[in-house]
Design a protein around this motif. Structure first.
Motif, PDB file in Angstrom:
ATOM      1  N   GLY A 195      -9.539  10.172  -1.249  1.00  0.00           N
ATOM      2  CA  GLY A 195      -8.318  10.391  -0.495  1.00  0.00           C
ATOM      3  C   GLY A 195      -7.385   9.203  -0.571  1.00  0.00           C
ATOM      4  N   PRO A 196      -6.186   9.344  -0.007  1.00  0.00           N
ATOM      5  CA  PRO A 196      -5.227   8.234  -0.005  1.00  0.00           C
ATOM      6  C   PRO A 196      -5.813   7.008   0.693  1.00  0.00           C
ATOM      7  CG  PRO A 196      -4.183  10.289   0.674  1.00  0.00           C
ATOM      8  CD  PRO A 196      -5.650  10.549   0.651  1.00  0.00           C
ATOM      9  N   ALA A 197      -5.449   5.834   0.188  1.00  0.00           N
ATOM     10  CA  ALA A 197      -6.039   4.589   0.674  1.00  0.00           C
ATOM     11  C   ALA A 197      -5.033   3.767   1.465  1.00  0.00           C
ATOM     12  CB  ALA A 197      -6.557   3.769  -0.504  1.00  0.00           C
ATOM     13  N   ILE A 198      -5.563   2.821   2.232  1.00  0.00           N
ATOM     14  CA  ILE A 198      -4.750   1.800   2.891  1.00  0.00           C
ATOM     15  C   ILE A 198      -4.749   0.556   2.016  1.00  0.00           C
ATOM     16  CG2 ILE A 198      -4.543   0.274   4.888  1.00  0.00           C
ATOM     17  CD1 ILE A 198      -5.933   2.422   6.547  1.00  0.00           C
ATOM     18  N   ALA A 199      -3.570   0.012   1.760  1.00  0.00           N
ATOM     19  CA  ALA A 199      -3.442  -1.298   1.125  1.00  0.00           C
ATOM     20  C   ALA A 199      -3.106  -2.298   2.229  1.00  0.00           C
ATOM     21  CB  ALA A 199      -2.353  -1.288   0.063  1.00  0.00           C
ATOM     22  N   LEU A 200      -3.805  -3.412   2.228  1.00  0.00           N
ATOM     23  CA  LEU A 200      -3.747  -4.361   3.343  1.00  0.00           C
ATOM     24  C   LEU A 200      -3.096  -5.669   2.896  1.00  0.00           C
ATOM     25  CD1 LEU A 200      -4.613  -5.169   6.244  1.00  0.00           C
ATOM     26  CD2 LEU A 200      -6.866  -5.733   5.309  1.00  0.00           C
ATOM     27  N   ILE A 201      -2.184  -6.182   3.730  1.00  0.00           N
ATOM     28  CA  ILE A 201      -1.524  -7.472   3.494  1.00  0.00           C
ATOM     29  C   ILE A 201      -1.681  -8.301   4.757  1.00  0.00           C
ATOM     30  CG2 ILE A 201       0.622  -8.649   2.876  1.00  0.00           C
ATOM     31  CD1 ILE A 201       1.644  -5.898   1.858  1.00  0.00           C
ATOM     32  N   THR A 202      -2.232  -9.514   4.636  1.00  0.00           N
ATOM     33  CA  THR A 202      -2.388 -10.367   5.817  1.00  0.00           C
ATOM     34  C   THR A 202      -2.043 -11.805   5.464  1.00  0.00           C
ATOM     35  OG1 THR A 202      -4.737 -10.775   5.328  1.00  0.00           O
ATOM     36  CG2 THR A 202      -4.229  -8.945   6.796  1.00  0.00           C
ATOM     37  N   GLN A 203      -1.379 -12.485   6.400  1.00  0.00           N
ATOM     38  CA  GLN A 203      -1.152 -13.917   6.229  1.00  0.00           C
ATOM     39  C   GLN A 203      -2.310 -14.721   6.807  1.00  0.00           C
ATOM     40  OE1 GLN A 203       2.941 -13.860   7.827  1.00  0.00           O
ATOM     41  NE2 GLN A 203       3.529 -14.906   5.958  1.00  0.00           N
ATOM     42  N   SER A 204      -2.991 -14.156   7.745  1.00  0.00           N
ATOM     43  CA  SER A 204      -4.212 -14.763   8.266  1.00  0.00           C
ATOM     44  C   SER A 204      -5.358 -13.828   7.914  1.00  0.00           C
ATOM     45  CB  SER A 204      -4.124 -14.939   9.788  1.00  0.00           C
ATOM     46  OG  SER A 204      -5.339 -15.415  10.310  1.00  0.00           O
ATOM     47  N   GLY A 205      -6.270 -14.292   7.051  1.00  0.00           N
ATOM     48  CA  GLY A 205      -7.290 -13.409   6.512  1.00  0.00           C
ATOM     49  C   GLY A 205      -8.154 -12.751   7.561  1.00  0.00           C
ATOM     50  N   HIS A 206      -8.521 -13.501   8.607  1.00  0.00           N
ATOM     51  CA  HIS A 206      -9.429 -12.950   9.604  1.00  0.00           C
ATOM     52  C   HIS A 206      -8.808 -11.762  10.328  1.00  0.00           C
ATOM     53  CE1 HIS A 206     -13.028 -13.149  12.051  1.00  0.00           C
ATOM     54  NE2 HIS A 206     -12.284 -13.008  13.127  1.00  0.00           N
ATOM     55  N   TYR A 241       4.965  -3.596  -4.559  1.00  0.00           N
ATOM     56  CA  TYR A 241       3.941  -3.195  -5.533  1.00  0.00           C
ATOM     57  C   TYR A 241       3.101  -2.039  -5.001  1.00  0.00           C
ATOM     58  CZ  TYR A 241      -0.316  -3.433  -8.379  1.00  0.00           C
ATOM     59  OH  TYR A 241      -1.399  -3.121  -9.166  1.00  0.00           O
ATOM     60  N   PHE A 242       2.619  -2.164  -3.772  1.00  0.00           N
ATOM     61  CA  PHE A 242       1.755  -1.122  -3.219  1.00  0.00           C
ATOM     62  C   PHE A 242       2.507   0.197  -3.048  1.00  0.00           C
ATOM     63  CE2 PHE A 242      -0.804  -4.693  -1.031  1.00  0.00           C
ATOM     64  CZ  PHE A 242      -1.620  -4.828  -2.146  1.00  0.00           C
ATOM     65  N   ALA A 243       3.806   0.131  -2.752  1.00  0.00           N
ATOM     66  CA  ALA A 243       4.588   1.358  -2.571  1.00  0.00           C
ATOM     67  C   ALA A 243       4.638   2.191  -3.844  1.00  0.00           C
ATOM     68  CB  ALA A 243       6.004   1.014  -2.110  1.00  0.00           C
ATOM     69  N   GLU A 244       4.426   1.566  -4.987  1.00  0.00           N
ATOM     70  CA  GLU A 244       4.461   2.272  -6.267  1.00  0.00           C
ATOM     71  C   GLU A 244       3.085   2.748  -6.725  1.00  0.00           C
ATOM     72  OE1 GLU A 244       7.132   3.021  -7.993  1.00  0.00           O
ATOM     73  OE2 GLU A 244       8.578   2.001  -6.711  1.00  0.00           O
ATOM     74  N   ARG A 245       2.024   2.343  -6.012  1.00  0.00           N
ATOM     75  CA  ARG A 245       0.670   2.708  -6.427  1.00  0.00           C
ATOM     76  C   ARG A 245       0.346   4.131  -5.959  1.00  0.00           C
ATOM     77  NH1 ARG A 245      -1.407   0.378 -10.376  1.00  0.00           N
ATOM     78  NH2 ARG A 245      -3.407   1.165  -9.643  1.00  0.00           N
ATOM     79  N   PRO A 246      -0.053   5.011  -6.859  1.00  0.00           N
ATOM     80  CA  PRO A 246      -0.276   6.414  -6.470  1.00  0.00           C
ATOM     81  C   PRO A 246      -1.421   6.596  -5.482  1.00  0.00           C
ATOM     82  CG  PRO A 246      -1.028   6.011  -8.719  1.00  0.00           C
ATOM     83  CD  PRO A 246      -0.271   4.792  -8.295  1.00  0.00           C
ATOM     84  N   GLU A 247      -2.395   5.676  -5.460  1.00  0.00           N
ATOM     85  CA  GLU A 247      -3.538   5.841  -4.566  1.00  0.00           C
ATOM     86  C   GLU A 247      -3.261   5.365  -3.143  1.00  0.00           C
ATOM     87  OE1 GLU A 247      -4.336   1.780  -6.578  1.00  0.00           O
ATOM     88  OE2 GLU A 247      -3.236   3.645  -6.941  1.00  0.00           O
ATOM     89  N   VAL A 248      -2.140   4.663  -2.935  1.00  0.00           N
ATOM     90  CA  VAL A 248      -1.853   4.072  -1.622  1.00  0.00           C
ATOM     91  C   VAL A 248      -1.162   5.095  -0.724  1.00  0.00           C
ATOM     92  CG1 VAL A 248      -0.545   2.290  -0.397  1.00  0.00           C
ATOM     93  CG2 VAL A 248      -1.788   1.716  -2.493  1.00  0.00           C
ATOM     94  N   GLY A 249      -1.795   5.393   0.405  1.00  0.00           N
ATOM     95  CA  GLY A 249      -1.212   6.317   1.369  1.00  0.00           C
ATOM     96  C   GLY A 249      -0.484   5.622   2.491  1.00  0.00           C
TER      97      GLY A 249
END
Length: 741
Positions: A195-206, A241-249
């Motif tokens: 199914g569609p995936a979440i792409a994650l962006i964080t400035q603080s890894g934790h 970049y993630f907005a163009e990825r077909p797997e990213v929901g």
């Protein structure tokens, strides 16, 4: 012709500067190379460049600079994880260390220059990555990751070191993640989820850990970008970049500070065009939060009201907590397009349904009353004495037999219902088990959204762990609040993107004739007098009262006769902002003698206060209308911003204002008015006529054009009050204040 372009030549000096300095979007725009026509009237990009990050996330070869296999050393653990990750993605690994011949049994090279092949990605496990950048550039390495800390997050000295690093990276041509980043990009993602995936962006890894853990609940993650201090690659690059990825929901972000406000808006615009939801926690709502974020990442947090408005303007869904981030992103990634906005609340308890419905309605969700025919259908299976109008109370027993599924299907078949929410406050086997299974089975046969709130604090029940979490079609929550937040975001997102028209497509490319007139009125580094500021407004077609600037009592009397009694008289000077407080305004003057006396009083008061005047304004008196304020200010992150709110003294007392970042269209200008707590005043109260809202919107749009064209030349503009007259009569700028840069 000012602003015309011929190839890469432009006669507009601001646009020429951008072209010459290579500040165009870094990659193709809609499949073609970017040109000066992709810049707005102030020379800023109109489209987001999309960095090609495929070889970052899936490199063919990786160099580990500073690799180690000595137990107990920090670099050893990092090296081991990078080798394991490279094996998973099918990349060749080349350790680099000046004193080792091999690392973990893999041949090691003394320098990057000695590598046997050109590598896609270099992981820098060294304290000073600056020294390695030039070597990487010579070897045409495409990407680097700098893990080292001690940069902008530590203060001025670290910020200077980061600036040197960023400059070296820009000259090198490679792209770099970090510094002060971590290994989150190289985590092991579950590959058995669909199914569609979440792409994650964080400035603080934790802070990304709760979202990453969603995989254990069956929700797919595709990428994790831990951006750190963002000396080069930033949050905006990864959104694009993630907005163009077909797997990213959906894209989930934890943002402490934005590096470039304009780049963020362009990235959000790209996501909106692609209808990819962006959900963000943005730190900095309070002074303490903003200060803490700055100390951690060393970047501007930005005025939070502007950040909030900018996100809303471009469809970014802002949430406060990490639990909201994970629940909202999970729902938006997997849910299909809604077929209706109506929400039906279905429960086995009247109290539960009433409680949830109150909260949902307060949050702005629409709970339509079911039709008489639908209620009669439901009463086939639900006792007559129970309410089924919405919320729907089944009394409990029907969920335990064949009636339960009939009820759910009947609700979902209602054309006004787009979302079914079933709050289950606690487990009550075996009925709760059957209810959960019926909801899952019903969700499989419909495109409508089915949500369950599982209220048990235990969370170990089979109905929850196996049935609900095992379904890819049911959205399961643990709290009422998170469910409501996510459903509202889901409906808002699809409503927003369905009618989305990018403001950047309609942004002006060349200056208007008004711009040429306005340029002649600007006084760099100076505050304009009210008279000069109104001339600026006139240049952009904004109506001001009939008025004349005079320098004698006799001229004032003549001007009053021409303007028409009654008149207002005001001192006008280049450093005069708050005239009323100084007694430099006289209103309601109806005779020549009053005008002469007022002239003497105003000039005497100005002399006593030490205020330099360019004259006295004799103005038409405008009384009927709603006082508003419209203005322009400069935000450190986003540049020019436009504000509208209640005017006069109310702007300082109530602070009732709405903000937008240009460019924006008429729909956003109208949305600004609807956000005001005092918006009802424009509709007419206590017998007052409705105000000319169309004229007010037109003023907002003209002020926006001014902000776009004058750009950095104008530091501040204030029209207060803007008197909005009754419908059909327009709006008049009674006073104005402007500061040139």
């Amino acid at each position: 012709m000012l602003g015309s372009t011929h190839g890469t030549f432009t006669t507009d000096p601001r646009r020429a500067h951008v072209v010459a300095c290579g500040e165009l979007p870094p990659s193709a725009v809609h499949g073609r190379a970017a040109t000066a026509d992709d810049l707005d009237v102030s020379g800023r990009p109109l489209y987001a460049g999309v960095p090609d990050l495929d070889r970052f996330f899936r490199p063919a070869s990786v160099a580990v600079v500073g690799a180690s296999d000595t137990e107990g050393r920090p670099n050893t653990g990092i090296t081991r994880q990078l080798i394991t990750w490279a094996e998973r993605v099918g990349a060749r690994v080349h350790p680099v260390h000046p004193t080792r011949s091999e690392v973990f049994g893999i041949p090691c090279f003394p320098t990057v220059a000695d590598l046997p092949e050109q590598v896609d990605l270099a992981a820098l496990l060294i304290g000073d990555p600056l020294n390695a950048i030039e070597q990487l550039a010579e070897q045409k390495v495409r990407f680097a990751v700098a893990f080292a800390s001690g940069f902008a997050e530590t203060g001025e000295e670290g910020a200077a070191a980061q600036a040197r690093l960023a400059d070296a990276v820009q000259r090198s041509g490679l792209r770099m993640l970090g510094p002060n980043t971590n290994l989150n990009a190289f985590e092991k993602f579950r590959e058995d989820l669909e199914g569609p995936a979440i792409a994650l962006i964080t400035q603080s890894g934790h802070q990304g850990r709760p979202v990453f853990a969603l995989q254990e609940l069956g929700i797919r993650l595709s990428h994790w970008a831990p951006t750190g201090n963002e000396a080069d690659l930033e949050t905006s690059d990864f959104i694009s970049y993630f907005a163009e990825r077909p797997e990213v929901g959906a894209i989930a972000c934890y943002v402490e500070g934005l590096k470039d406000g304009r780049a963020f808006l362009l990235a959000a615009d790209r996501a909106a065009r692609r209808r990819v939801p962006v959900v963000a926690v943005k730190v900095g709502r309070t002074e303490t939060g903003a200060r803490t974020a700055a100390s951690h990442t060393g970047k501007l947090t930005g005025a939070d009201t502007v950040v909030d408005a900018a996100m809303r303007q471009f469809g970014v869904i802002r949430v406060d907590g990490l639990d909201e981030l994970q629940d909202t992103a999970a729902l938006l990634a997997r849910a299909r397009t809604p077929q209706a906005d109506g929400v039906a609340v279905y429960s086995i308890s009247g109290g539960t349904g009433a409680h949830f419905s109150d909260l949902a309605t307060e949050a702005g969700l629409a709970l339509p009353t079911l039709s008489d025919a639908k209620q009669a259908e439901l009463h086939q299976w639900i006792p007559e004495y129970l309410n089924v109008a919405n919320p729907i109370d089944n009394g409990g027993h029907p969920v335990g037999d064949w009636r339960g599924r009939k009820i759910i299907d009947a609700i979902l078949d209602d054309p006004e219902v787009g979302v079914l929410i079933c709050p289950i406050t606690g487990p009550f086997p075996p009925m709760s088990d059957k209810l959960a299974q019926d909801l899952v089975d019903a969700a499989e046969r419909t495109d409508k959204l089915v949500c369950v709130v599982w209220g048990s604090p235990v969370g170990t029940e089979d109905a929850y762990r196996e049935t609900l979490l095992g379904s890819s079609r049911v959205a399961t929550f643990r709290t009422f609040a998170n469910c409501i937040t996510a459903v509202r975001a889901y409906l808002d997102h699809h409503r927003f993107t369905a009618g989305y028209r990018s403001p950047f497509d309609e942004a002006p490319r060349t200056p208007s004739p008004s711009f040429r007139k306005a340029q002649a009125l600007m006084r760099p580094g100076q505050q304009l007098s009210e008279h000069a500021a109104k001339q600026l407004l006139r240049a952009y077609g904004i109506r001001v009262p009939r008025e004349q600037l005079v320098t004698s009592a006799a001229a004032a009397v003549r001007a009053a006769g021409l303007v028409g009694y009654p008149v207002v008289m005001k001192a006008s000077g280049p450093q005069l902002a708050h005239k009323t407080e100084l007694g430099l305004v006289k209103i309601g003057l109806t005779s020549a003698s009053q005008v002469r006396d007022a002239y003497r009083e105003l000039t005497d008061t100005a002399r006593y206060e030490g205020v330099a005047l360019d004259g006295i304004l004799v103005c038409q008196m405008v009384e009927r209308g709603v006082e508003m304020v419209v203005g322009v200010t400069h935000d450190a992150l986003f540049g020019p911003t436009v504000t509208v709110g209640l005017g006069g003294v109310l702007v300082e007392v109530l602070r009732d204002a709405a903000v937008r970042v240009p460019p924006f269209g008429e729909d956003q200008a109208k949305a600004m008015l609807s956000e005001l707590r005092g918006a009802a005043l424009l509709d007419g109260v206590r017998g007052a006529a409705p105000a000319d809202i169309d004229a007010l919107v037109e003023v907002v749009l003209r002020v926006q054009r001014m902000a776009l064209e004058l750009g950095d030349d104008i530091a501040e503009l204030d029209i207060n009050p803007l008197m909005v007259l009754p419908r059909g009569q327009g709006a008049v700028a009674l006073d104005a204040f402007a500061v040139c840069r």
